[in-house]
Design an enzyme around this catalytic site. Structure first.
Site, PDB file in Angstrom:
ATOM      1  N   TYR A  82       0.723  -1.053  -0.154  1.00 43.58           N
ATOM      2  CA  TYR A  82       0.134   0.024  -0.011  1.00 43.58           C
ATOM      3  C   TYR A  82       0.973   1.434  -0.003  1.00 43.58           C
ATOM      4  O   TYR A  82       2.125   1.159   0.430  1.00 43.58           O
ATOM      5  CB  TYR A  82      -0.803   0.048   1.196  1.00 43.58           C
ATOM      6  N   PHE A  99       1.829   9.922   3.480  1.00 40.15           N
ATOM      7  CA  PHE A  99       2.230   9.576   4.736  1.00 40.15           C
ATOM      8  C   PHE A  99       2.819   8.187   5.095  1.00 40.15           C
ATOM      9  O   PHE A  99       3.545   7.996   6.188  1.00 40.15           O
ATOM     10  CB  PHE A  99       1.095  10.069   5.660  1.00 40.15           C
ATOM     11  N   ASP A 100       2.758   7.189   4.372  1.00 43.39           N
ATOM     12  CA  ASP A 100       3.328   5.868   4.374  1.00 43.39           C
ATOM     13  C   ASP A 100       3.164   5.030   3.403  1.00 43.39           C
ATOM     14  O   ASP A 100       2.429   5.490   2.335  1.00 43.39           O
ATOM     15  CB  ASP A 100       2.412   5.313   5.589  1.00 43.39           C
ATOM     16  N   ILE A 119      -8.058   0.461   9.594  1.00 40.21           N
ATOM     17  CA  ILE A 119      -9.148   1.226   9.706  1.00 40.21           C
ATOM     18  C   ILE A 119     -10.562   0.734   8.864  1.00 40.21           C
ATOM     19  O   ILE A 119     -10.207  -0.222   8.047  1.00 40.21           O
ATOM     20  CB  ILE A 119      -8.872   2.693   8.981  1.00 40.21           C
ATOM     21  N   TYR A 145      -9.732   7.889  10.776  1.00 40.25           N
ATOM     22  CA  TYR A 145      -9.368   8.307  11.956  1.00 40.25           C
ATOM     23  C   TYR A 145     -10.255   9.277  12.606  1.00 40.25           C
ATOM     24  O   TYR A 145     -10.225   9.551  13.790  1.00 40.25           O
ATOM     25  CB  TYR A 145      -7.948   8.898  12.051  1.00 40.25           C
ATOM     26  N   PHE A 161      -5.815   5.732  -0.624  1.00 40.96           N
ATOM     27  CA  PHE A 161      -4.528   4.471  -0.495  1.00 40.96           C
ATOM     28  C   PHE A 161      -4.640   3.874  -1.949  1.00 40.96           C
ATOM     29  O   PHE A 161      -5.773   3.613  -2.655  1.00 40.96           O
ATOM     30  CB  PHE A 161      -4.969   3.367   0.363  1.00 40.96           C
TER      31      PHE A 161
END
Length: 169
Positions: A82, A99-100, A119, A145, A161
């Protein structure tokens, strides 16, 4: 699990907090409407000054490549690569700041699908994928979140994503 990522730890923590704080809902509540559009460029996040991006109204699942292998079903362990960005609909490819990502680590993230370890947008958006498949998930804040800021992710942020299903067991 061989390695954990920052996102996986965040996803686990967020899922646990969300389950402890809110009753389970069948239908997610609609996201509030954004008052202004996001700028067309990505903006750096400065601690204490991060603002949420525009709202995504619902989970949007786009198949970019249909896989031909085993199907991801609730209760199965899935292995996913991902990359996650802040959702910015006016930015190039709707992607704000990344962010990741699992790709630099070279090892996919694994978790039991539907168990609340990630999530809600992932638990819902990955069901039905087949090994080798690639999807883009646009996840509203309520399925991510919510009102909590998480790491470099501002509170009430929609996320996007790109995911790839590597294996199902």
């Amino acid at each position: 699990m061989k390695r954990t990522s920052i996102l996986f730890a965040i996803l686990c923590a967020a899922a646990g907090l969300a389950q402890a704080q809110q009753p389970t809902q069948q239908e997610p509540a609609p996201a509030p409407q954004a008052e202004a559009a996001a700028p067309a460029k990505s903006e750096p996040i400065v601690p204490g000054s991060a603002q949420p991006g525009p709202a995504a109204e619902q989970l949007i699942v786009t198949d970019n490549k249909i896989g031909k292998g085993a199907e991801a079903t609730v209760g199965a362990t899935v292995y996913m690569h991902y990359t996650g960005w802040l959702y910015r609909p006016l930015a190039k490819n709707q992607r704000g700041r990344q962010f990741d990502s699992s790709l630099p680590r070279g090892e996919p993230l694994d978790f039991k699908l539907g168990s609340g370890k990630v999530i809600k947008g992932w638990d819902q958006g990955i069901v039905g994928m087949k090994v080798g498949g690639k999807r883009t998930l646009i996840i509203p804040a309520e399925l991510a979140y919510g009102a909590r800021a998480m790491g470099g992710i501002p509170a009430n942020s929609a996320l996007i994503f790109d995911v790839e299903l590597m294996d199902v067991k």
